[in-house]
Design an enzyme around this catalytic site. Structure first.
Site, PDB file in Angstrom:
ATOM      1  N   LEU A  60       0.882  -1.072   0.079  1.00  0.00           N
ATOM      2  CA  LEU A  60      -0.074  -0.248   0.064  1.00  0.00           C
ATOM      3  C   LEU A  60       0.762   1.152  -0.136  1.00  0.00           C
ATOM      4  O   LEU A  60       2.199   1.156   0.293  1.00  0.00           O
ATOM      5  CB  LEU A  60      -0.990  -0.021   1.122  1.00  0.00           C
ATOM      6  CG  LEU A  60      -1.827  -1.211   1.324  1.00  0.00           C
ATOM      7  CD1 LEU A  60      -2.667  -1.247   2.629  1.00  0.00           C
ATOM      8  CD2 LEU A  60      -2.680  -1.553   0.035  1.00  0.00           C
ATOM      9  N   PRO A  61       0.185   2.421  -0.443  1.00  0.00           N
ATOM     10  CA  PRO A  61       1.053   3.764  -0.469  1.00  0.00           C
ATOM     11  C   PRO A  61       1.817   4.020   0.625  1.00  0.00           C
ATOM     12  O   PRO A  61       3.047   4.124   0.868  1.00  0.00           O
ATOM     13  CB  PRO A  61       0.091   4.607  -0.731  1.00  0.00           C
ATOM     14  CG  PRO A  61      -1.016   3.930  -1.443  1.00  0.00           C
ATOM     15  CD  PRO A  61      -1.052   2.666  -0.971  1.00  0.00           C
ATOM     16  N   THR A  77       6.474   0.791   1.985  1.00  0.00           N
ATOM     17  CA  THR A  77       7.386   1.628   2.785  1.00  0.00           C
ATOM     18  C   THR A  77       6.745   2.513   3.705  1.00  0.00           C
ATOM     19  O   THR A  77       5.914   3.566   3.358  1.00  0.00           O
ATOM     20  CB  THR A  77       8.284   2.335   1.843  1.00  0.00           C
ATOM     21  OG1 THR A  77       8.728   1.524   0.771  1.00  0.00           O
ATOM     22  CG2 THR A  77       9.430   3.166   2.473  1.00  0.00           C
ATOM     23  N   LYS A 102      15.391   0.445   4.456  1.00  0.00           N
ATOM     24  CA  LYS A 102      14.581   0.775   3.381  1.00  0.00           C
ATOM     25  C   LYS A 102      14.799   2.638   3.173  1.00  0.00           C
ATOM     26  O   LYS A 102      15.014   3.111   2.147  1.00  0.00           O
ATOM     27  CB  LYS A 102      13.264   0.305   3.269  1.00  0.00           C
ATOM     28  CG  LYS A 102      12.460   1.051   2.029  1.00  0.00           C
ATOM     29  CD  LYS A 102      12.779   0.584   0.713  1.00  0.00           C
ATOM     30  CE  LYS A 102      12.001   1.117  -0.340  1.00  0.00           C
ATOM     31  NZ  LYS A 102      12.559   1.194  -1.669  1.00  0.00           N
ATOM     32  N   LYS A 159       7.354  11.377   0.156  1.00  0.00           N
ATOM     33  CA  LYS A 159       6.861  10.691   1.195  1.00  0.00           C
ATOM     34  C   LYS A 159       8.122   9.892   1.952  1.00  0.00           C
ATOM     35  O   LYS A 159       8.291   9.914   3.090  1.00  0.00           O
ATOM     36  CB  LYS A 159       5.854   9.405   1.154  1.00  0.00           C
ATOM     37  CG  LYS A 159       5.598   8.651   2.224  1.00  0.00           C
ATOM     38  CD  LYS A 159       5.145   7.217   1.867  1.00  0.00           C
ATOM     39  CE  LYS A 159       6.008   6.340   1.361  1.00  0.00           C
ATOM     40  NZ  LYS A 159       5.615   4.918   0.933  1.00  0.00           N
TER      41      LYS A 159
HETATM   42  P1  NAD Z   1       0.734   2.786  -6.220  1.00  0.00           P
HETATM   43  O1  NAD Z   1      -0.152   3.966  -5.726  1.00  0.00           O
HETATM   44  O2  NAD Z   1       0.848   2.359  -7.521  1.00  0.00           O
HETATM   45  O3  NAD Z   1      -0.294   1.356  -5.641  1.00  0.00           O
HETATM   46  C1  NAD Z   1      -1.009   1.335  -4.481  1.00  0.00           C
HETATM   47  C2  NAD Z   1      -2.205   0.470  -4.627  1.00  0.00           C
HETATM   48  O4  NAD Z   1      -2.735   0.410  -3.336  1.00  0.00           O
HETATM   49  C3  NAD Z   1      -3.195   1.260  -5.557  1.00  0.00           C
HETATM   50  O5  NAD Z   1      -3.560   0.562  -6.422  1.00  0.00           O
HETATM   51  C4  NAD Z   1      -4.268   1.561  -4.652  1.00  0.00           C
HETATM   52  O6  NAD Z   1      -5.594   1.488  -5.040  1.00  0.00           O
HETATM   53  C5  NAD Z   1      -4.245   0.595  -3.395  1.00  0.00           C
HETATM   54  N1  NAD Z   1      -4.976   0.736  -2.297  1.00  0.00           N
HETATM   55  C6  NAD Z   1      -4.670   1.877  -1.237  1.00  0.00           C
HETATM   56  N2  NAD Z   1      -5.305   1.858  -0.253  1.00  0.00           N
HETATM   57  C7  NAD Z   1      -5.867   0.228  -0.163  1.00  0.00           C
HETATM   58  C8  NAD Z   1      -6.765  -0.390   0.527  1.00  0.00           C
HETATM   59  N3  NAD Z   1      -7.091  -0.024   1.668  1.00  0.00           N
HETATM   60  N4  NAD Z   1      -7.032  -1.811   0.319  1.00  0.00           N
HETATM   61  C9  NAD Z   1      -6.836  -2.129  -1.110  1.00  0.00           C
HETATM   62  N5  NAD Z   1      -5.861  -1.362  -1.846  1.00  0.00           N
HETATM   63  C10 NAD Z   1      -5.699  -0.431  -1.557  1.00  0.00           C
HETATM   64  O7  NAD Z   1       2.038   2.279  -5.169  1.00  0.00           O
HETATM   65  P2  NAD Z   1       3.201   1.435  -5.508  1.00  0.00           P
HETATM   66  O8  NAD Z   1       4.124   2.217  -6.627  1.00  0.00           O
HETATM   67  O9  NAD Z   1       2.870   0.099  -6.050  1.00  0.00           O
HETATM   68  O10 NAD Z   1       3.992   1.427  -4.041  1.00  0.00           O
HETATM   69  C11 NAD Z   1       3.441   0.615  -2.963  1.00  0.00           C
HETATM   70  C12 NAD Z   1       4.421   0.835  -2.096  1.00  0.00           C
HETATM   71  O11 NAD Z   1       5.935   0.481  -2.396  1.00  0.00           O
HETATM   72  C13 NAD Z   1       4.837   2.324  -1.339  1.00  0.00           C
HETATM   73  O12 NAD Z   1       4.843   2.338   0.005  1.00  0.00           O
HETATM   74  C14 NAD Z   1       6.075   2.595  -2.041  1.00  0.00           C
HETATM   75  O13 NAD Z   1       6.706   3.740  -1.426  1.00  0.00           O
HETATM   76  C15 NAD Z   1       6.622   1.453  -2.346  1.00  0.00           C
HETATM   77  N6  NAD Z   1       7.755   1.137  -3.342  1.00  0.00           N
HETATM   78  C16 NAD Z   1       7.455   1.708  -4.508  1.00  0.00           C
HETATM   79  C17 NAD Z   1       8.418   1.266  -5.455  1.00  0.00           C
HETATM   80  C18 NAD Z   1       8.339   1.724  -6.952  1.00  0.00           C
HETATM   81  O14 NAD Z   1       9.165   1.756  -7.899  1.00  0.00           O
HETATM   82  N7  NAD Z   1       6.820   2.005  -7.232  1.00  0.00           N
HETATM   83  C19 NAD Z   1       9.667   0.654  -5.270  1.00  0.00           C
HETATM   84  C20 NAD Z   1       9.823   0.313  -3.962  1.00  0.00           C
HETATM   85  C21 NAD Z   1       8.972   0.537  -3.016  1.00  0.00           C
END
Ligand code: NAD
Length: 300
Positions: free
Chosen positions: A64-65, A98, A173, A248
């Protein structure tokens, strides 16, 4: 194994897909319906809610975000209960988002009160690593929980580290992403300087890659459009790791530094740059779009 996966965004969707490909029985849930359809087509069961998706699961993974989403999912809010109170059985809980180490410990304590094992397992490697199944997992939690999680994490990643107790994965991280934010903004700065001085960005990138300025951003995530095929920069900074999420993470680094009285002048500078870039309407673009900040006024 029976695995429930919650949060199918840029990272979660390819991670869940790899678990399906690895032969696990996967059920999924996301607030966005279209995100679930892709997984359904690949053979996953879609849940009507997080509770529904986790029915019968041996392992629950969330992606999740931010911290508030993770706390709300598992613990709930004053007026509503969370997933922990709705779970059948005692599945292993792995949160790969994260979030702050403090939030991880709060959720970990709530899990322990209910006899559940919780691991924080943030990842590194970006969307490319999630798609290729080569992510690095940085795990915090008990040794027994880590051993239980390892075969599942190996379906999505290549390097699996045990950093320490609950929250330790997040600390590692956050340190890594602070460095990444500094490296990406520094790389963008150097490229803009070279191009404004008449160099070709591809030529300059190649020279710096083979020289002492070489780094991960230059090697696999070049921020200048057109230099690297398949990079976020070469598709108008769509998808990837959002500027909002980098801002963030740099905020989390700042909070962590405050808590342990560390000084992070470079991290603070990077946080301000990404926060400014987000405030200018770029929060939904990949974080390598920080390059645009250095190119403003280019035509003048
Ligand atoms: P994103 O915004 O693309 O995806 C998050 C998803 O979570 C969305 O589809 C949203 O609809 C869903 N969501 C939110 N609340 C929810 C709930 N209560 N129930 C079900 N679904 C829910 O984000 P992302 O890029 O996939 O990143 C996710 C996490 O991974 C973050 O914490 C980010 O910091 C970390 N991260 C991202 C990357 C990257 O390259 N994108 C790399 C490493 C770590």
């Amino acid at each position: 194994m029976k695995i429930a996966f919650i949060g199918l965004g840029n990272m979660g969707a390819p991670m869940a897909l790899n678990l399906v490909k690895a032969g696990h029985e996967v059920s999924v849930f996301d607030l966005v319906d279209s995100a679930m359809r892709r997984l359904e087509e690949a053979g996953a069961r879609t849940g009507a809610s997080a509770e529904d998706a986790t029915r019968g699961a041996e392992v629950v993974i969330s992606m999740l975000p931010a911290g508030q989403h993770v706390r709300r999912l598992y613990i709930g809010q004053p007026d509503s209960s969370g997933l922990f109170d709705a779970l059948e059985g005692k599945p292993l809980i792995i949160d790969a988002s994260t979030i702050s180490p403090q939030d991880a410990r709060i959720v970990g304590e709530a899990a322990a009160e209910r006899g559940l094992t919780y691991l924080d397992a943030p990842v590194s490697g970006g969307v490319g690593g999630a798609q290729a199944g080569t992510l690095t997992f940085i795990v915090g939690g008990s040794q027994a929980g880590f051993e239980q999680a390892r075969p599942v994490l190996e379906g999505m990643g290549k390097n699996i580290f045990h950093a320490g107790g609950i929250g330790a994965g997040q600390v590692a991280k956050i340190c890594n992403n602070m460095l990444l934010g500094i490296l990406m903004s520094g790389t963008a700065e150097a490229l803009a300087l070279g191009v404004k001085s008449g160099l070709d960005p591809a030529v300059l990138s190649e020279i710096m890659k083979q020289s002492s300025g070489g780094n991960w951003a230059l090697n696999v995530y070049n921020p200048w459009p057109g230099v690297m095929e398949g990079s976020a920069a070469s598709r108008d900074y769509q998808g990837g790791f959002l500027t909002d999420l980098m801002a963030k993470d740099l905020g989390l680094a700042w909070e962590l530094a405050l808590g342990c009285k560390a000084t992070v002048p470079m991290g603070s500078q990077a946080r301000n740059l990404f926060a400014l870039h987000a405030a200018q309407g770029n929060g939904g673009l990949d974080f390598s779009s920080i390059q645009k900040l250095y190119r403003s006024g280019e035509e003048s």
